[in-house]
Write an enzyme that holds these catalytic residues in place. Structure first.
Site, PDB file in Angstrom:
ATOM      1  N   ASP A  30     -11.343   2.749   4.028  1.00 53.83           N
ATOM      2  CA  ASP A  30     -11.891   1.322   3.963  1.00 53.83           C
ATOM      3  C   ASP A  30     -13.238   1.242   3.886  1.00 53.83           C
ATOM      4  O   ASP A  30     -14.022   0.388   3.447  1.00 53.83           O
ATOM      5  CB  ASP A  30     -11.303   0.834   5.303  1.00 53.83           C
ATOM      6  CG  ASP A  30     -10.343   0.124   5.124  1.00 53.83           C
ATOM      7  OD1 ASP A  30     -10.043  -0.585   4.144  1.00 53.83           O
ATOM      8  OD2 ASP A  30      -9.606  -0.109   6.121  1.00 53.83           O
ATOM      9  N   LYS A  57       0.732  -1.366  -0.122  1.00 53.80           N
ATOM     10  CA  LYS A  57       0.094  -0.079   0.002  1.00 53.80           C
ATOM     11  C   LYS A  57       0.909   1.139  -0.021  1.00 53.80           C
ATOM     12  O   LYS A  57       0.786   2.106  -0.843  1.00 53.80           O
ATOM     13  CB  LYS A  57      -0.982  -0.194   1.335  1.00 53.80           C
ATOM     14  CG  LYS A  57      -2.082  -1.114   1.140  1.00 53.80           C
ATOM     15  CD  LYS A  57      -2.843  -1.108   2.510  1.00 53.80           C
ATOM     16  CE  LYS A  57      -3.910  -2.251   2.028  1.00 53.80           C
ATOM     17  NZ  LYS A  57      -4.554  -2.682   3.665  1.00 53.80           N
ATOM     18  N   GLN A  82      -4.877  -1.348   9.593  1.00 57.66           N
ATOM     19  CA  GLN A  82      -4.809  -2.600   9.022  1.00 57.66           C
ATOM     20  C   GLN A  82      -5.415  -3.590   9.963  1.00 57.66           C
ATOM     21  O   GLN A  82      -5.217  -3.830  11.182  1.00 57.66           O
ATOM     22  CB  GLN A  82      -3.352  -3.076   8.659  1.00 57.66           C
ATOM     23  CG  GLN A  82      -3.146  -4.440   7.990  1.00 57.66           C
ATOM     24  CD  GLN A  82      -3.789  -4.413   6.457  1.00 57.66           C
ATOM     25  OE1 GLN A  82      -3.749  -3.125   5.863  1.00 57.66           O
ATOM     26  NE2 GLN A  82      -4.026  -5.442   6.110  1.00 57.66           N
TER      27      GLN A  82
HETATM   28  N1  GUN Z   1      -6.841  -6.640   6.216  1.00 56.56           N
HETATM   29  C1  GUN Z   1      -7.446  -7.393   5.185  1.00 56.56           C
HETATM   30  N2  GUN Z   1      -7.994  -6.735   4.155  1.00 56.56           N
HETATM   31  C2  GUN Z   1      -8.391  -5.438   4.793  1.00 56.56           C
HETATM   32  C3  GUN Z   1      -9.026  -4.204   4.283  1.00 56.56           C
HETATM   33  O1  GUN Z   1      -9.540  -4.255   3.060  1.00 56.56           O
HETATM   34  N3  GUN Z   1      -8.612  -3.290   5.027  1.00 56.56           N
HETATM   35  C4  GUN Z   1      -8.339  -3.449   6.377  1.00 56.56           C
HETATM   36  N4  GUN Z   1      -8.080  -2.048   6.833  1.00 56.56           N
HETATM   37  N5  GUN Z   1      -7.469  -4.420   6.805  1.00 56.56           N
HETATM   38  C5  GUN Z   1      -7.489  -5.314   5.803  1.00 56.56           C
END
Ligand code: GUN
Length: 300
Positions: A121, A54, A98
């Site tokens: 998100d 990311k 996350q």
């Molecule tokens: N962990 C796995 N997928 C995601 C996601 O889409 N967002 C976040 N914040 N954590 C994750």
């Protein structure tokens, strides 16, 4: 007949290029550098990989990337204090915590502490409610990516029978709302649904997001249907050597390929769209923060 492959990698590359072009324009015309803050608590190896990816893609798009790491022993209050500081920081337009979080931390409290307009998100209860009621929201990245692939393939989705297999808050439920917004007839099924095969067989659009490797087989598919495979399952692959693994989706690719009209592969389908949509959401959040018009092609 063999299904057409929907190339998520290519679509994601095009979306990232669009994001980068919009970012360059925002920096030039408004001196605005969209910024994404990612919070990682603990040392989960899969999360480490996602967070690094990311950060790299954020920088490659010309945006500011802020990475915050807390130890796995961090307290609820420490995480909430960090989120609050990011809420107040004008250089941060998007915040992503996350998941999963360590057990001592309540994910719902942390997510709902994020300022909804920075919740890239789309997990905050206010964004969930806004999406569910058809109001302007931040939309969760994976379902948004799926919808973009479907729109690119079909144009209009109106009137189609869509079946979403999986009812998670991250994928299944928001996906169903997005498809309703496209005027599809939507069914949400899940691992406990009776006669899942018959339900799937009705689908013009089948979204597989149930988290079980290769569960959906060729004779579950309506001939010509579009199949979007959200699953990312790591399974043993003895044919590649001892202790080797490979990624498979929730769809049994080999048996579905001759029946479906179009299908997303795993890897290289939905996966790459998720981070591209995260970048797009961050740019959207930055534009909204400055009351600028929302650029085309980054969201709904
Ligand atoms: N962990 C796995 N997928 C995601 C996601 O889409 N967002 C976040 N914040 N954590 C994750």
């Amino acid at each position: 007949m063999t299904a057409m492959l929907i190339d998520g990698k290519a679509h994601a590359g095009a979306l990232r290029a669009r994001v980068a072009a919009v970012v360059a324009g925002l920096r030039e015309a408004h001196d605005l550098m969209p910024g994404l803050a990612v919070v990682l608590v603990g040392e989960d190896p899969a999360s480490e990989v996602y967070v690094r990816s990311k950060g790299r893609q954020t920088r490659e798009a010309g945006m500011a990337s802020f990475e915050h790491r807390l130890p796995g022993s961090a307290s609820q209050d420490e995480v909430l204090a960090l989120v609050e500081a990011l809420n107040q920081d004008p250089d941060v337009h998007g915040i992503l915590v996350q998941l999963p979080l360590p057990l001592q931390i309540r994910a719902d409290l942390v997510i709902n502490a994020i300022a909804p307009e920075k919740d890239v998100d789309g997990f905050h209860i206010s964004n969930v409610g806004r999406l569910g009621t058809g109001q302007r929201a931040m939309v969760p990245c994976t379902p948004l990516g799926c919808l973009m692939l479907l729109r690119a393939h079909h144009g209009m989705l109106e009137g189609m029978d869509a079946v979403v297999v999986g009812r998670s808050n991250i994928v299944g439920k928001p996906m169903a709302h997005l498809l309703l917004g496209e005027n599809c007839t939507v069914t949400i099924a899940h691992s406990r649904s009776r006669d899942l095969r018959a339900i799937c067989k009705r689908a013009d659009i089948l979204i597989a997001a149930v988290g079980r490797p290769a569960m959906i087989e060729g004779d579950w598919i309506k001939p010509g249907a579009t199949v979007i495979d959200v699953g990312i399952n790591r399974v043993p692959a003895p044919e590649l050597g001892a202790d080797k693994t490979r990624l498979v989706g929730d769809v049994d690719f080999g048996s579905v390929l001759p029946v479906a009209g179009a299908i997303t592969p795993v890897p290289g389908g939905v996966g790459p769209m998720t981070i591209a949509c995260l970048l797009a959401n961050t740019v959207t959040a930055a534009c909204r923060a400055l009351a600028l018009p929302e650029p085309d092609g980054l969201g709904l």
